[in-house]
Design a protein around this motif. Sequence first.
Motif, mmCIF file in Angstrom:
data_model
loop_
_atom_site.group_PDB
_atom_site.id
_atom_site.type_symbol
_atom_site.label_atom_id
_atom_site.label_comp_id
_atom_site.label_asym_id
_atom_site.label_seq_id
_atom_site.Cartn_x
_atom_site.Cartn_y
_atom_site.Cartn_z
ATOM 1 N N ALA A 92 11.583 1.753 1.108
ATOM 2 C CA ALA A 92 10.314 1.303 1.672
ATOM 3 C C ALA A 92 10.131 -0.196 1.484
ATOM 4 O O ALA A 92 10.865 -0.844 0.734
ATOM 5 C CB ALA A 92 9.173 2.064 1.012
ATOM 6 N N PRO A 93 9.144 -0.785 2.171
ATOM 7 C CA PRO A 93 8.822 -2.197 1.940
ATOM 8 C C PRO A 93 8.458 -2.436 0.479
ATOM 9 O O PRO A 93 8.084 -1.507 -0.248
ATOM 10 C CB PRO A 93 7.623 -2.443 2.862
ATOM 11 N N PRO A 94 8.546 -3.681 0.010
ATOM 12 C CA PRO A 94 8.247 -3.969 -1.393
ATOM 13 C C PRO A 94 6.803 -3.640 -1.745
ATOM 14 O O PRO A 94 5.909 -3.695 -0.896
ATOM 15 C CB PRO A 94 8.532 -5.473 -1.516
ATOM 16 N N GLN A 95 6.585 -3.319 -3.018
ATOM 17 C CA GLN A 95 5.257 -2.926 -3.462
ATOM 18 C C GLN A 95 4.238 -4.046 -3.304
ATOM 19 O O GLN A 95 3.054 -3.776 -3.063
ATOM 20 C CB GLN A 95 5.315 -2.476 -4.928
ATOM 21 N N TRP A 96 4.678 -5.293 -3.422
ATOM 22 C CA TRP A 96 3.708 -6.385 -3.281
ATOM 23 C C TRP A 96 3.101 -6.386 -1.878
ATOM 24 O O TRP A 96 1.913 -6.726 -1.711
ATOM 25 C CB TRP A 96 4.349 -7.735 -3.584
ATOM 26 N N LEU A 97 3.895 -6.000 -0.881
ATOM 27 C CA LEU A 97 3.369 -5.955 0.487
ATOM 28 C C LEU A 97 2.329 -4.847 0.620
ATOM 29 O O LEU A 97 1.246 -5.063 1.197
ATOM 30 C CB LEU A 97 4.515 -5.732 1.473
ATOM 31 N N VAL A 98 2.633 -3.665 0.081
ATOM 32 C CA VAL A 98 1.688 -2.550 0.163
ATOM 33 C C VAL A 98 0.402 -2.895 -0.573
ATOM 34 O O VAL A 98 -0.705 -2.615 -0.090
ATOM 35 C CB VAL A 98 2.331 -1.273 -0.413
ATOM 36 N N ARG A 99 0.541 -3.529 -1.756
ATOM 37 C CA ARG A 99 -0.664 -3.910 -2.512
ATOM 38 C C ARG A 99 -1.458 -4.981 -1.783
ATOM 39 O O ARG A 99 -2.700 -4.953 -1.777
ATOM 40 C CB ARG A 99 -0.265 -4.404 -3.898
ATOM 41 N N THR A 100 -0.769 -5.925 -1.158
ATOM 42 C CA THR A 100 -1.460 -7.026 -0.486
ATOM 43 C C THR A 100 -2.314 -6.530 0.674
ATOM 44 O O THR A 100 -3.445 -7.004 0.884
ATOM 45 C CB THR A 100 -0.442 -8.061 0.020
ATOM 46 N N ILE A 101 -1.787 -5.590 1.455
ATOM 47 C CA ILE A 101 -2.555 -5.094 2.600
ATOM 48 C C ILE A 101 -3.349 -3.841 2.252
ATOM 49 O O ILE A 101 -3.927 -3.206 3.123
ATOM 50 C CB ILE A 101 -1.648 -4.842 3.812
ATOM 51 N N GLY A 102 -3.389 -3.477 0.961
ATOM 52 C CA GLY A 102 -4.359 -2.512 0.468
ATOM 53 C C GLY A 102 -3.963 -1.066 0.433
ATOM 54 O O GLY A 102 -4.650 -0.247 -0.192
ATOM 55 N N GLY A 103 -2.877 -0.675 1.096
ATOM 56 C CA GLY A 103 -2.593 0.746 1.196
ATOM 57 C C GLY A 103 -3.563 1.416 2.151
ATOM 58 O O GLY A 103 -4.591 0.843 2.541
ATOM 59 N N HIS A 104 -3.272 2.650 2.552
ATOM 60 C CA HIS A 104 -4.120 3.304 3.556
ATOM 61 C C HIS A 104 -5.530 3.523 3.041
ATOM 62 O O HIS A 104 -6.512 3.316 3.770
ATOM 63 C CB HIS A 104 -3.493 4.639 3.977
ATOM 64 N N GLU A 105 -5.664 3.902 1.774
ATOM 65 C CA GLU A 105 -7.003 4.185 1.244
ATOM 66 C C GLU A 105 -7.791 2.899 1.003
ATOM 67 O O GLU A 105 -9.015 2.860 1.203
ATOM 68 C CB GLU A 105 -6.897 5.014 -0.047
ATOM 69 N N GLY A 106 -7.089 1.816 0.622
ATOM 70 C CA GLY A 106 -7.771 0.537 0.422
ATOM 71 C C GLY A 106 -8.283 -0.041 1.731
ATOM 72 O O GLY A 106 -9.426 -0.535 1.798
ATOM 73 N N ARG A 107 -7.467 0.002 2.788
ATOM 74 C CA ARG A 107 -7.925 -0.512 4.085
ATOM 75 C C ARG A 107 -9.089 0.311 4.620
ATOM 76 O O ARG A 107 -10.041 -0.239 5.197
ATOM 77 C CB ARG A 107 -6.767 -0.509 5.087
ATOM 78 N N THR A 108 -9.019 1.627 4.422
ATOM 79 C CA THR A 108 -10.113 2.477 4.892
ATOM 80 C C THR A 108 -11.410 2.141 4.175
ATOM 81 O O THR A 108 -12.485 2.053 4.803
ATOM 82 C CB THR A 108 -9.765 3.962 4.665
ATOM 83 N N LEU A 109 -11.341 1.931 2.874
ATOM 84 C CA LEU A 109 -12.539 1.562 2.110
ATOM 85 C C LEU A 109 -13.074 0.209 2.562
ATOM 86 O O LEU A 109 -14.293 0.021 2.704
ATOM 87 C CB LEU A 109 -12.208 1.542 0.618
ATOM 88 N N VAL A 110 -12.178 -0.746 2.813
ATOM 89 C CA VAL A 110 -12.610 -2.072 3.270
ATOM 90 C C VAL A 110 -13.337 -1.969 4.608
ATOM 91 O O VAL A 110 -14.389 -2.599 4.816
ATOM 92 C CB VAL A 110 -11.399 -3.019 3.379
ATOM 93 N N VAL A 111 -12.792 -1.173 5.534
ATOM 94 C CA VAL A 111 -13.433 -1.046 6.847
ATOM 95 C C VAL A 111 -14.813 -0.411 6.714
ATOM 96 O O VAL A 111 -15.776 -0.836 7.387
ATOM 97 C CB VAL A 111 -12.532 -0.218 7.799
ATOM 98 N N THR A 112 -14.967 0.588 5.855
ATOM 99 C CA THR A 112 -16.292 1.209 5.678
ATOM 100 C C THR A 112 -17.281 0.233 5.046
ATOM 101 O O THR A 112 -18.464 0.238 5.402
ATOM 102 C CB THR A 112 -16.179 2.474 4.814
ATOM 103 N N VAL A 113 -16.806 -0.582 4.123
ATOM 104 C CA VAL A 113 -17.681 -1.602 3.525
ATOM 105 C C VAL A 113 -18.086 -2.625 4.573
ATOM 106 O O VAL A 113 -19.257 -3.039 4.651
ATOM 107 C CB VAL A 113 -16.987 -2.272 2.333
#
Length: 530
Positions: free
Chosen positions: A460-481
């Motif tokens: 998979a892509p490096p973990q820093w990339l996944v952390r930087t763009i938030g992961g699926h649950e992080g992006r979903t929370l950001v959009v709801t906020v």
Amino acid sequence: MPGALTVQPEARPALVRALSSTGTAVGEGVPTGPPGAADRTVPGRLAATMGAEGAEVQHPELGSLVAAVPADEDARATALSAVAAVDDEAVRLRSAVKARDGFFTTYCISPYSRYLARWCARRGLTPNQVTTASLLTALVAAGCAATGTRGGYVAAGLLLLFSFVLDCTDGQLARYSLQYSTMGAWLDATFDRAKEYAYYAGLALGAARGGDDVWALALGAMVLQSCRHVIDFSFNEANHDAVANSSPTAALSDKLDSVGWTVWLRRMIVLPIGERWAMIAVLTALTTPRIVFYALLVGCAFAACYTTAGRLLRSLTRKARRTDRAAQALADLADSGPLAQFVAARGPRIPGAWSAPVVAVVGAGALIAAALQQPFGSRQMIAAAVFYAICSGIAVAGPLKGALDWLVPPVFRAAEYCTILALAARSDIDGALPAAFGLVSAVAYHHYDTVYRIRGGTGAPPQWLVRTIGGHEGRTLVVTVLAAVFTGASGFTVALTALAVAVALVALVESIRFWVSSGAPAVHDEGEPA
């Protein structure tokens, strides 16, 4: 092939054992392998020994080609005569076409695109140049559709079909001229998605010029198509190297393969890229964008139900043990961010063979239900997103080796994409749906890139990339906020656009860096029958 043997890296220990056990026997002329084996060469004996030990040995068909290991002058003369009788050019042209393809591609495109590939080869064109030409043609087609005129729609349909002809030609050119490259495989894999989704946007723009807002339908079509693909990817990765990978459903499928018309029918039912693009092109020229998207949604929904039902039956009826590699691939496809990873490490683990998909479905269902029922900007949506993040972490807390654990990544994709779609559609804010279309496009690119890396054997892509763009649950929370904070006339649209640009830049830059510098192949295919 007689006298030729090649092994994958994971099969090298088996090859070493076969060399050790058969070396003395071969030197003494003692027969090895099954009695009456046709291939008595050293590589043939090694392959027979490896197969007897349980290694998966494949014997590629030569077709019109000739391969022999003559033992005397008469056999040599016979072999040379057989080689001379082969029409190399005809073999190259036939070999340029994929052996397994859709009905439309096989009978409506490949009969003449192979000659276009030969024409390109004789003029020094490369597969990458043809791939780029296919992309540019599709973008021009999207631009024609965006005019919103009947003439523009007709031109768009014709150009989309020609783009698909070029899309078939680039692979045939690579096989005909033996010009394979990592960059070419990656371009072919990613450009298909870029072309199709750009065309959806062009249709939506054209409809808007005529006073019809179909952005929600365009985004829905993209969400459905992306979720279909991740179902295929997840199921295939979960069972890529499963032990005892058999079921009554698979046996039935094998029996149906012996009946020719059922093979083509099942390939058409799944609406692969050839049939899908042909339908889009014809309907664009003859009808309206709204009808195009209705047909696309109905066709893809039926195909998704058919393929998912087949995969569920296979998963429930086969007795197989998923490997650590398969579990890791599913965990990578899940795209879990920091929040889900924290919950997975510190939260509870629910036992049970079906616990992971059930928990994932509960969290996703609560999130999507809130997005559809709660007023736009409601603080309850944030609570639903937090609950979803917790469920996501619990779902991936253990190794994903259950029979239905391959459903976890598709459920996460559906939750994230559908939430963005629902919030944008219910906001009644100008430009929110186009901005959501851009955000889902950027996120989907990251998910497709993850798939191609895993299938290429590089992880998979490096973990820093996944952390930087938030992961699926992080992006979903950001959009709801963002939906709760920016309820003004344009704030939500601007916020979604900024988020889409940020995700696209980070994911695209890292993806380009990886594929340019990596030697990994990008494997791309779709439309496997259930």
